[in-house]
Design a protein around this motif. Sequence first.
Motif, short mmCIF file in Angstrom:
data_model
loop_
_atom_site.label_atom_id
_atom_site.label_comp_id
_atom_site.label_asym_id
_atom_site.label_seq_id
_atom_site.Cartn_x
_atom_site.Cartn_y
_atom_site.Cartn_z
N ASP A 1 7.75 -1.38 -26.69
CA ASP A 1 6.95 -0.73 -27.73
C ASP A 1 6.30 -1.81 -28.59
O ASP A 1 6.84 -2.90 -28.76
N CYS B 1 11.09 -4.83 -29.47
CA CYS B 1 9.68 -4.43 -29.57
C CYS B 1 8.84 -5.66 -29.84
O CYS B 1 9.36 -6.76 -30.06
N ARG C 1 6.74 9.74 -30.65
CA ARG C 1 6.80 9.51 -29.21
C ARG C 1 6.34 10.75 -28.44
O ARG C 1 5.69 10.66 -27.41
#
Lengths: 134, 277
Positions: free
Chosen positions: B158, B28, B273
């Motif tokens: 992400d 991420c 999510r």
Amino acid sequence: MKVAVSSTGPDLSAGVDPRFGRSQYFIIVDPETLEFEAVQNPNIAAVGGAGIQSAQLVIDKGVSAVLTGNCGPNAFSTLQAAGVRVVTGVTGTVREAVEKHKKGELKPTPQPSTGPRFGMGRGCGRGRRGPRGF
Amino acid sequence: MIVAVASGKGGTGKTTVATSLALVLGDCQYLDCDVEEPNGYIFLKPEIKSRRSVTIPVPEVDLKKCTFCGDCASACQFNAIAVVKEKVLVFPELCHGCGACRLACPAGAVTGVLREVGVIEEGAAGRIDFVQGTLNVGEPLAVPVVREVKKAIRGDEDVLIDASPGTSCPVVEALSDSDFAILVTEPTPFGLHDLKLALKVVGRMAIPHGVVVNKTQDMDNVITVFCRERDIPVLLQIPLQREIAVAYSRGTPLVCAFPEWRKSFAEILERIRGWAR
């Protein structure tokens, strides 16, 4: 020569406002005749640069000196650029301040009396909370 | 998915939550947008590979061309220019670098000179891409630095954004374009008060959000009661425990000191999510 006094009210009996940039009123007064004009300060709620705007305001009124409680660095350098003398630490009523000035009892301040943002309480757009503390 | 970790009140545990989420995610981007006092690096211990300046253009006036008309000063929304008699005063610390003065000047006397307001550092902490912005000491303008940190967002991974506390411009800048906001607070009247302020911000920005309660002593507390009434999901409660505070004080991320917490953070990610926009 006219002087500008930061004031808490619109006449000579009002107290000198300790703040310059965010003063409630400016009393533009002729010390000889005590003829005056009261100007409500439009910069009280300015997010920043209130001192600069207030300095510009009194410069445009053609004053030779400013009598106030405290004056920050930005207002101070603006007033200085226009050759306006700044007297800080002034207390009492506007009338008393003007009389002292007339008698020559007030000495110009050679440097700003506070840091920037002196007259800003908590709140003005400073919505940050935490251990760093503003 | 871009997840911003924010809070009304400071010192509630944003960085604890953001760093733990980043470590659980692994691959991420972690962006420390708390540019007034970035501290994610203390926990993630990244290797910094590059460093660059953040600058804003502040006006410089050519007095040979200047007519002292004052149009630049009137155009400035931040009172950063004053024109007195035959002098132009620029107050760089008030300038937001918008360029209105340059546009307003009829004589073409105003140009912009770049002034550094902060620094961006990029690096890596294991598989985590790490970016942080640091506002220079004495600079009041955090937004340009936050904006610059966020330019690092690539879109292929992400993103976790560690925002600054409060509800002011730097927070709004950090939150903008986020798909979900995690608001971290503590079960105190102050924590509740500032949570309400933070909720107004994310509400106005239409960002889906949930709450993490840190330093919980009683699972039923002022925050959970408030969130139940308002139908706001409470994603996690972290107890007030001496061992957690000790790990924090040593710069050890929560999920490293107590690996059993990994599961809770993984569950948060799974839940949000589904809700993220």
